[in-house]
Write an enzyme that holds these catalytic residues in place. Sequence first.
Site, PDB file in Angstrom:
ATOM      1  CD  GLU A 238      71.893 -91.839  97.234  1.00 54.76           C
ATOM      2  OE1 GLU A 238      72.217 -91.349  96.296  1.00 54.76           O
ATOM      3  OE2 GLU A 238      72.009 -92.623  98.098  1.00 54.76           O
TER       4      GLU A 238
ATOM      5  CG  HIS B 119      69.976 -89.918 104.083  1.00 59.29           C
ATOM      6  ND1 HIS B 119      69.954 -88.508 104.315  1.00 59.29           N
ATOM      7  CD2 HIS B 119      70.520 -90.176 103.163  1.00 59.29           C
ATOM      8  CE1 HIS B 119      71.167 -88.211 103.262  1.00 59.29           C
ATOM      9  NE2 HIS B 119      71.502 -89.382 102.828  1.00 59.29           N
ATOM     10  CD  GLU B 120      69.957 -94.025 101.962  1.00 56.38           C
ATOM     11  OE1 GLU B 120      69.898 -93.625 100.791  1.00 56.38           O
ATOM     12  OE2 GLU B 120      70.947 -93.927 102.544  1.00 56.38           O
TER      13      GLU B 120
ATOM     14  CG  HIS C 295      69.274 -89.795  98.496  1.00 56.94           C
ATOM     15  ND1 HIS C 295      69.799 -88.574  97.957  1.00 56.94           N
ATOM     16  CD2 HIS C 295      70.056 -90.150  99.429  1.00 56.94           C
ATOM     17  CE1 HIS C 295      71.222 -88.358  98.519  1.00 56.94           C
ATOM     18  NE2 HIS C 295      71.197 -89.235  99.536  1.00 56.94           N
TER      19      HIS C 295
ATOM     20  CD  GLU D  17      74.182 -87.445  99.884  1.00 53.66           C
ATOM     21  OE1 GLU D  17      73.169 -87.412 101.024  1.00 53.66           O
ATOM     22  OE2 GLU D  17      74.488 -88.291  99.267  1.00 53.66           O
TER      23      GLU D  17
ATOM     24  CG  ASP E 121      85.702 -94.098  96.245  1.00 50.24           C
ATOM     25  OD1 ASP E 121      84.602 -93.708  96.466  1.00 50.24           O
ATOM     26  OD2 ASP E 121      86.009 -95.035  95.849  1.00 50.24           O
TER      27      ASP E 121
ATOM     28  CE1 TYR F  87      75.131 -88.035 103.363  1.00 45.25           C
ATOM     29  CE2 TYR F  87      77.233 -87.478 102.582  1.00 45.25           C
ATOM     30  CZ  TYR F  87      76.038 -88.280 102.713  1.00 45.25           C
ATOM     31  OH  TYR F  87      76.441 -89.475 101.969  1.00 45.25           O
TER      32      TYR F  87
END
Length: 618
Positions: free
Chosen positions: A274, A298-299, A302, A321, A378, A386
């Site tokens: 995003e 979704h993006e 954001h 998220e 990560d 989410y």
Amino acid sequence: EVDVDPCSFSSFSKCVTKHLNLTYHVDFDSHVIKAKVALTVEVLVDNFTSLTLDTKDLKVSKVTANGQAAKFTLGPKHSFMGTPLEITLPFDLSRGQHVIVEVTYETAPSASALQWLTPEQTAGKKHPYLFSQCQATHCRSMVPCQDTPAMKHTYYAQVSVPKELVAVMSAVRDGQEPDPQDSSRAIYRFRQPVPMPSYLIAIVVGALESREIGPRSRVWSEKEYVGDLSMSHSFYISRTETMLKTAEDLAGPYVWGQYDILVLPPSFPYGGMENPCLTFATPTLLAGDRSLSNVIAHEISHSWTGNLVTNKTWEHFWLNEGHTVYLERMIGRSMESEQFRQFKAMGGWKDLQESVNTFGANNPLTNLVPNMNEVDPDDAFSSVPYEKGFALLYHLEELMGGPEVFMGFVKSYIQMFAYSSVTTEEWKKYLFTYFKNKVDILNKVDWNAWMHTPGMPPVKPQYDTTMADACIALCKRWVKTKEGDLGNFSEVDMKTLSTHQLIEFLSLLLQEDPLPLSHVKRMQEVYRLNALNNAEIRFRWLRLCVKSKWEDAVPMALKMATEQGRMKFTRPLFKEVYNFDKYREEAVRVFIAHRAAMHPVTSNLVAKDLKVDTGKST
């Protein structure tokens, strides 16, 4: 009040960055960016004489403060957090004063934020390509900064690149000119007037073209894709403006000016990112008609939850998220139907189950609010923030009086915390304030179980199964049918299913014990799944085949795992082949052969999955 980010060396209690001014010279021969950054820093305490910035694998040659030379030292290197850059000012400052700290440096060829692609790795095959991915803690490998989402700042950039290439950033374009130092290069300028966290700084350099797809939107890609984009996806892309307007109706005005989409080369590790003004998207969406809508919804979401209101540290990632998935599904509800939202919510619950199974139900990384001390973000990345986040918000929606009522809260929360960074505590306090007449109901929620307990949530919402029933029924038929009765299946079974439902059908089968080999072979005979290009379908189908030990599927699975690099596909495909004993060594061999061409984050995580030495010094 939180004043430490366990993923950053910089303290935000002593000073805050207000603005970043970047000068980049992108060098494709040596795979480095030669750079200078001027940080405008506001001092929060008296007798201020030193500050710490995050860096990772940077070669720092010079530091000045308000133009005067400043002493600096680089601390010891941490396995994933990088190296603290300690700067001693040649003067002392008091609370409220500003100082401009300028650092001259260059990035390492191995910088974890950057992937340098050779011409062969691009669609056009003629020119090299560079792209960045900073979330969560990789910005420090391309900019020395206070690399924590607790900090928000504006930025300006000028970027020198070979003149046959184009540069774009997560900002508004501010013109271009020939490079006065070198006639073979051009300088592109960018400005981002809205304060944002460092992880949203992004750059791409390549043989890019763009075309207009709406009043405030363009799509950027190599020209090989631009044709595909405008032709086959004109319908979905023309929905970008509709989605933006729908989101504005739900969440308030879009403050970022431009909303462009950039389609990256196949090695991009995520479905989308995003970056403000310029959403990054994987090319695996081009073969996925409807999944393009999902990722873009979704993006776009954001732009409010994540970019405008930001998690203060990565422990609170679910605030980014969970709310974004909630908003994305509200857009789906407006543009499709409530049943469609319910169907997507059920699919999300299954993704959550898969993540919990992968990590283990007692793994603290499945907490909604995990402890990130000495945890590489990560490694912690999964669908938990989410989908556990969404499930909590959906549960609260049911308790508080339905989607309209709860969306009223989400909009108010966005307006309340716009341009700032928040913790779970602040979010919860605001929830209780907003619903002050329903505090007795809120007090009955088992907050500890939702937030700080691993595994599946304490409550499973009862989603409407209308759209899922056909998928569930077909899945049950395949699981129960004996080998002699496989003739009862025909292509008609599939004709009534939408793409979304076909994906759901395959997801359901993946949750069952592996089907007998005879069954998957029959499924290919009647449904011809090998011929489908949609990445979400192909990914699940190939996993299903490998799970059932169909040897013909192994090369196809490894091909998909290496032809694109979206981690959602690449990691499970490699793992599935690795778990097929006969082909374990083949999975490792193919990974090692392709490793150099993979994105640094992807290759690091696949190496861990396949228990191959990561080649990282720890």
